[in-house]
Motif scaffolding. Sequence first.
Motif, PDB file in Angstrom:
ATOM      1  N   PHE A 243       0.831  -1.207   0.000  1.00  0.00           N
ATOM      2  CA  PHE A 243       0.000   0.000   0.000  1.00  0.00           C
ATOM      3  C   PHE A 243       0.869   1.262   0.000  1.00  0.00           C
ATOM      4  CE2 PHE A 243      -2.328   3.419   2.028  1.00  0.00           C
ATOM      5  CZ  PHE A 243      -3.605   3.331   1.496  1.00  0.00           C
ATOM      6  N   VAL A 244       1.829   1.337   0.932  1.00  0.00           N
ATOM      7  CA  VAL A 244       2.640   2.554   1.037  1.00  0.00           C
ATOM      8  C   VAL A 244       3.701   2.617  -0.063  1.00  0.00           C
ATOM      9  CG1 VAL A 244       2.226   2.790   3.511  1.00  0.00           C
ATOM     10  CG2 VAL A 244       4.254   1.560   2.731  1.00  0.00           C
ATOM     11  N   TYR A 245       4.186   1.440  -0.527  1.00  0.00           N
ATOM     12  CA  TYR A 245       5.167   1.442  -1.620  1.00  0.00           C
ATOM     13  C   TYR A 245       4.548   2.005  -2.896  1.00  0.00           C
ATOM     14  CZ  TYR A 245       6.755  -0.435  -6.004  1.00  0.00           C
ATOM     15  OH  TYR A 245       7.068  -0.548  -7.331  1.00  0.00           O
ATOM     16  N   VAL A 246       3.404   1.444  -3.312  1.00  0.00           N
ATOM     17  CA  VAL A 246       2.752   1.958  -4.518  1.00  0.00           C
ATOM     18  C   VAL A 246       2.354   3.415  -4.292  1.00  0.00           C
ATOM     19  CG1 VAL A 246       0.847   1.669  -6.148  1.00  0.00           C
ATOM     20  CG2 VAL A 246       1.920  -0.342  -5.135  1.00  0.00           C
ATOM     21  N   GLY A 247       1.974   3.736  -3.049  1.00  0.00           N
ATOM     22  CA  GLY A 247       1.597   5.099  -2.714  1.00  0.00           C
ATOM     23  C   GLY A 247       2.713   6.089  -2.955  1.00  0.00           C
ATOM     24  N   VAL A 248       3.900   5.825  -2.415  1.00  0.00           N
ATOM     25  CA  VAL A 248       5.008   6.780  -2.569  1.00  0.00           C
ATOM     26  C   VAL A 248       5.503   6.792  -4.008  1.00  0.00           C
ATOM     27  CG1 VAL A 248       6.862   5.157  -1.912  1.00  0.00           C
ATOM     28  CG2 VAL A 248       7.160   7.612  -1.548  1.00  0.00           C
ATOM     29  N   MET A 416      -4.807  -6.094  -4.128  1.00  0.00           N
ATOM     30  CA  MET A 416      -5.822  -5.204  -3.580  1.00  0.00           C
ATOM     31  C   MET A 416      -5.209  -3.920  -3.023  1.00  0.00           C
ATOM     32  SD  MET A 416      -8.586  -6.175  -0.585  1.00  0.00           S
ATOM     33  CE  MET A 416      -8.961  -7.735  -1.393  1.00  0.00           C
ATOM     34  N   MET A 417      -3.997  -4.035  -2.491  1.00  0.00           N
ATOM     35  CA  MET A 417      -3.372  -2.903  -1.819  1.00  0.00           C
ATOM     36  C   MET A 417      -2.745  -1.896  -2.794  1.00  0.00           C
ATOM     37  SD  MET A 417      -3.879  -3.122   1.413  1.00  0.00           S
ATOM     38  CE  MET A 417      -5.523  -3.678   0.947  1.00  0.00           C
ATOM     39  N   ILE A 418      -2.835  -2.176  -4.101  1.00  0.00           N
ATOM     40  CA  ILE A 418      -2.348  -1.213  -5.085  1.00  0.00           C
ATOM     41  C   ILE A 418      -3.126   0.095  -4.983  1.00  0.00           C
ATOM     42  CG2 ILE A 418      -2.167  -0.792  -7.582  1.00  0.00           C
ATOM     43  CD1 ILE A 418      -1.436  -3.680  -7.978  1.00  0.00           C
ATOM     44  N   MET A 419      -4.284   0.050  -4.336  1.00  0.00           N
ATOM     45  CA  MET A 419      -5.067   1.265  -4.131  1.00  0.00           C
ATOM     46  C   MET A 419      -4.273   2.348  -3.406  1.00  0.00           C
ATOM     47  SD  MET A 419      -7.631   0.337  -0.938  1.00  0.00           S
ATOM     48  CE  MET A 419      -8.311   1.982  -0.889  1.00  0.00           C
ATOM     49  N   GLY A 420      -3.186   1.967  -2.743  1.00  0.00           N
ATOM     50  CA  GLY A 420      -2.343   2.959  -2.081  1.00  0.00           C
ATOM     51  C   GLY A 420      -1.855   4.031  -3.036  1.00  0.00           C
ATOM     52  N   GLY A 421      -1.692   3.682  -4.325  1.00  0.00           N
ATOM     53  CA  GLY A 421      -1.267   4.670  -5.308  1.00  0.00           C
ATOM     54  C   GLY A 421      -2.230   5.833  -5.396  1.00  0.00           C
ATOM     55  N   GLY A 422      -3.529   5.557  -5.298  1.00  0.00           N
ATOM     56  CA  GLY A 422      -4.521   6.624  -5.342  1.00  0.00           C
ATOM     57  C   GLY A 422      -4.681   7.332  -4.022  1.00  0.00           C
ATOM     58  N   VAL A 423      -4.732   6.569  -2.935  1.00  0.00           N
ATOM     59  CA  VAL A 423      -4.989   7.155  -1.618  1.00  0.00           C
ATOM     60  C   VAL A 423      -3.840   8.060  -1.177  1.00  0.00           C
ATOM     61  CG1 VAL A 423      -5.384   6.650   0.829  1.00  0.00           C
ATOM     62  CG2 VAL A 423      -6.471   5.242  -0.927  1.00  0.00           C
ATOM     63  N   VAL A 424      -2.608   7.584  -1.321  1.00  0.00           N
ATOM     64  CA  VAL A 424      -1.453   8.381  -0.893  1.00  0.00           C
ATOM     65  C   VAL A 424      -1.282   9.603  -1.791  1.00  0.00           C
ATOM     66  CG1 VAL A 424       1.052   8.369  -0.514  1.00  0.00           C
ATOM     67  CG2 VAL A 424      -0.319   6.394   0.159  1.00  0.00           C
ATOM     68  N   SER A 425      -1.567   9.460  -3.095  1.00  0.00           N
ATOM     69  CA  SER A 425      -1.494  10.613  -4.000  1.00  0.00           C
ATOM     70  C   SER A 425      -2.498  11.682  -3.583  1.00  0.00           C
ATOM     71  CB  SER A 425      -1.778  10.183  -5.442  1.00  0.00           C
ATOM     72  OG  SER A 425      -0.766   9.341  -5.928  1.00  0.00           O
ATOM     73  N   TRP A 426      -3.719  11.243  -3.276  1.00  0.00           N
ATOM     74  CA  TRP A 426      -4.732  12.191  -2.809  1.00  0.00           C
ATOM     75  C   TRP A 426      -4.300  12.828  -1.493  1.00  0.00           C
ATOM     76  CZ3 TRP A 426      -7.424  12.278   1.775  1.00  0.00           C
ATOM     77  CH2 TRP A 426      -8.437  13.240   1.863  1.00  0.00           C
ATOM     78  N   LEU A 427      -3.739  12.018  -0.585  1.00  0.00           N
ATOM     79  CA  LEU A 427      -3.286  12.540   0.706  1.00  0.00           C
ATOM     80  C   LEU A 427      -2.198  13.586   0.518  1.00  0.00           C
ATOM     81  CD1 LEU A 427      -3.228  12.496   3.806  1.00  0.00           C
ATOM     82  CD2 LEU A 427      -1.616  10.567   3.667  1.00  0.00           C
TER      83      LEU A 427
END
Length: 469
Positions: A243-248, A416-427
């Motif tokens: 989640f956090v990897y794809v996010g950053v 499923m945790m690839i969603m981190g890319g969207g959530v962390v970008s929005w954050l």
Amino acid sequence: MKKSARTYWGQFIPLVTVFFFWGFVAASNDILIPVFKAAFHLSQTQSQFVSLAFYVAYTVGSLLYLLVSAVLKQDLIQKIGYKNGLALGLCISALGTLLFYPAANSSSFTLMLSGLFIVGLGFSLQQTAANPLAIALGSRETGSQRLTLAGGINNFGTTIGPLIVSFAIFGTPSSNNTVASIESVKIPYLVLGLVFFLVAVFLKFSSLPDRPALEEDAQDSRTHGPSSALQFPQLVLGMLAIFVYVGVEVSTASNLPAYMELTQGYLTKDIAPFISLYWGSLMIGRWTGAVEAFQLSDGAAKLAKFLAPYLAFSVFLAVNAIAQHELSRFYVYGAVVLVLIFADLASKGNPANMLGIFSVLGISALILGMCTSGMVSIYAFTSIGLFCSTLWPCIFSLAISGLGKHTGQGSNFLIMMIMGGGVVSWLQGFVADKVGIQMSYIVGVGCFSYLAFYSWKVKTILARQGIDL
């Protein structure tokens, strides 16, 4: 008897076509973000809905996958086969691209987001099938390297995607077109949809196995033990790590155009080569990490560790030369690549060590970018691509280690945790509206800090289970 560390190249090469498309679309989103921001008069937070819609689709797709599997009382991919799963996923993504036509004609941001969401749904199914399949097309010893190599093909797509989409919208760099055109977005995405469909037909009739014999299935003879993948701590902590990897990885790139526009004075049409450099950096790192997949001698492998990244860097320079971008400003980046090479050698191929070393380097680069300006800060932020490059296979292989018959289920949870890319970008977009775009990269520092923790913690967890990295 130990299997030879081989790879079935005749089957692996057709498979990596889908990895290319994932990268092409994901990186192209970084060009769409500033275009949509200007055309639809969005805030930085609102502009990140592009990433949010695309990456949340992975989670929704994974949940739908679990629901359908529960109704069928059998794993969906096992039911329909890997080739059919890939072809179906490509057709779903092709349907998503069709929405770009009415969305462009009506200038509807909602329809644009809906199209990206459906494209992401198809990618979710493709990822669920393709990642374990890449590992299965050969021996387990080189499975992680095959995944890294596939990631390198993915990042060839991320390198040229922003350039092609930027050309479709703005034309050549020498043109005077600085106005973002929503109308010009629809044609390249319709063409992309046609290609999705053609590749679906190609894979359907390729030599890819429908139901490969996964090594974990053969090895797992336990009749008792955990009844769910979620009972394995390496997976649960690994899900947050994905989640956090794809996010950053995604948020660093998706917020880079705003940083360059607001603090460095760049025009949107001039940002594409830097987005290409960011995603090209992932290609550089993944080509380096994939060297082991070719079963070279020790001497040749060490030489390849130096040649592969600069070959990838040359590809970046070549595609930007074709796109008529000024190259002289990028030559100094070759020195930054040396940091990647020595970090890769220091890890000695241990995924936990590599995750820890690259996470510390990621933290350092983000802090440098936050404390400087000009090309130093831009290169600091783009170097995050280098330090994220091999983290997906590291986390993926660590998280599914020891899962045995629950490996397929664990793989789906990780997708499923690839969603981190969207959530962390929005954050990060939200933080940017509060404290400024440059300081918003503190969000990425937090993400890398957790990855460093996971690299340390997972060693202990796996050691307790008798798994030697």
